[in-house]
Motif scaffolding. Structure first.
Motif, PDB file in Angstrom:
ATOM      1  N   ILE A 126       0.836  -1.205   0.000  1.00 19.35           N
ATOM      2  CA  ILE A 126       0.000   0.000   0.000  1.00 19.35           C
ATOM      3  C   ILE A 126       0.870   1.255   0.000  1.00 19.35           C
ATOM      4  N   ASP A 143      -3.735   5.851 -10.469  1.00 17.99           N
ATOM      5  CA  ASP A 143      -4.680   5.826  -9.342  1.00 17.99           C
ATOM      6  C   ASP A 143      -4.390   7.013  -8.430  1.00 17.99           C
ATOM      7  N   TYR A 145      -4.988  10.291  -5.793  1.00 20.82           N
ATOM      8  CA  TYR A 145      -5.743  10.428  -4.547  1.00 20.82           C
ATOM      9  C   TYR A 145      -7.197  10.745  -4.886  1.00 20.82           C
ATOM     10  N   ILE A 148      -8.996   5.356  -5.649  1.00 23.60           N
ATOM     11  CA  ILE A 148     -10.238   4.599  -5.868  1.00 23.60           C
ATOM     12  C   ILE A 148      -9.912   3.165  -6.297  1.00 23.60           C
ATOM     13  N   LEU A 150      -7.205   1.434  -5.604  1.00 17.14           N
ATOM     14  CA  LEU A 150      -6.658   0.715  -4.448  1.00 17.14           C
ATOM     15  C   LEU A 150      -7.786   0.270  -3.512  1.00 17.14           C
ATOM     16  N   ASN A 151      -8.752   1.171  -3.291  1.00 22.06           N
ATOM     17  CA  ASN A 151      -9.892   0.804  -2.448  1.00 22.06           C
ATOM     18  C   ASN A 151     -10.681  -0.356  -3.052  1.00 22.06           C
ATOM     19  N   LEU A 152     -10.806  -0.339  -4.375  1.00 23.76           N
ATOM     20  CA  LEU A 152     -11.522  -1.427  -5.052  1.00 23.76           C
ATOM     21  C   LEU A 152     -10.770  -2.751  -4.887  1.00 23.76           C
ATOM     22  N   LEU A 154      -8.678  -3.528  -2.445  1.00 30.85           N
ATOM     23  CA  LEU A 154      -8.797  -3.943  -1.045  1.00 30.85           C
ATOM     24  C   LEU A 154     -10.171  -4.549  -0.758  1.00 30.85           C
ATOM     25  N   SER A 155     -11.235  -3.959  -1.317  1.00 33.78           N
ATOM     26  CA  SER A 155     -12.588  -4.485  -1.103  1.00 33.78           C
ATOM     27  C   SER A 155     -12.742  -5.870  -1.709  1.00 33.78           C
TER      28      SER A 155
END
Length: 237
Positions: A126, A143, A145, A148, A150-152, A154-155
């Motif tokens: 990360i 990607d 700030y 988005i 990275l969040n996808l 991780l989810s």
């Protein structure tokens, strides 16, 4: 070879298997007496017949204590009857356990996902991702700030990792339940065997006491004979 006739089965047994009724514990004696009213304190039965009634007494004891016998209690009584151990049964079950490829993969994922190695590596990943997009690509990279993509990732990782870990935990819970059943059976078997051991010790003590009394009676008779012979010799003089 000397033999005797059992009072309850009227069968012939070697004298070494003789078990006098008066040496039997009262609870088991009452159980035999209930089925064979002709039994008395002077009767004798065989040790094998006595063991059968001991097992029957243990079965009735378990029914009184825990109600109807479950398969676990029946297995314990069967192992006592067959003189087998339960711990070896656990070893056999563990050796025969064949996991599928998916189960082995789930165990590895759960083991790696719940370790500090995974946390450290994923934290480094990360940080590198954020540094590349913010510092090297000036927040205009693939990607920017608020990250988005990275969040996808991780989810999706959490959504896939959670059921895999749950599968491994469910299998572990099944193993723990099996081990708990085995422990219960071992403890129950130990308790029942201790009760049987008490029965046998009581039988041996009473039998030894009877033998000592017989020896003392023989010694008294021998002493009486010797004293009679001494008196006879004294009178002849």
């Amino acid at each position: 070879m000397k033999t005797f006739i059992s009072a309850i089965s009227q069968k012939e047994y070697p004298i070494s298997e003789q078990a006098p009724a008066k040496t039997i514990r009262k609870s088991i004696y009452d159980l035999i007496k209930k089925e064979h009213p002709i039994l008395s304190n002077k009767s004798t039965i065989s040790v094998s017949e006595l063991n059968q009634y001991r097992q029957k007494y243990l079965s009735e004891y378990l029914i009184r204590e825990v109600g109807e016998l479950t398969t676990l209690e029946e297995d314990v009584l069967q192992t006592i009857h067959n003189e087998k151990t339960i711990s070896t049964k656990r070893d056999v079950l563990e050796e025969q356990e064949n996991n599928t490829v998916g189960q082995r993969l789930a165990d590895k994922v759960a083991s790696f996902g719940g370790s500090w190695k995974f946390i450290i590596l994923f934290g480094i990943f990360i940080l590198i991702w954020m540094m590349i997009n913010i510092i090297f690509l000036f927040n205009k990279g693939f990607d920017p700030y608020p990250f988005i993509l990275l969040n996808l990732i991780l989810s999706c990782l959490a959504a896939l990792q959670a059921p895999v870990i749950m599968m491994s935990q469910n299998r572990q819970e099944e193993k723990d339940r099996d081990r708990a059943k085995q422990d219960y059976m071992i403890n129950l078997k130990s308790e029942l065997e201790i009760r049987i051991l008490h029965e046998k010790i009581d039988h041996l003590i009473i039998h030894q006491q009877q033998e000592l009394l017989t020896i003392q009676q023989i010694q008294i008779e021998m002493m009486d004979d010797i004293m009679a012979q001494i008196k006879e010799l004294h009178n002849n003089k």
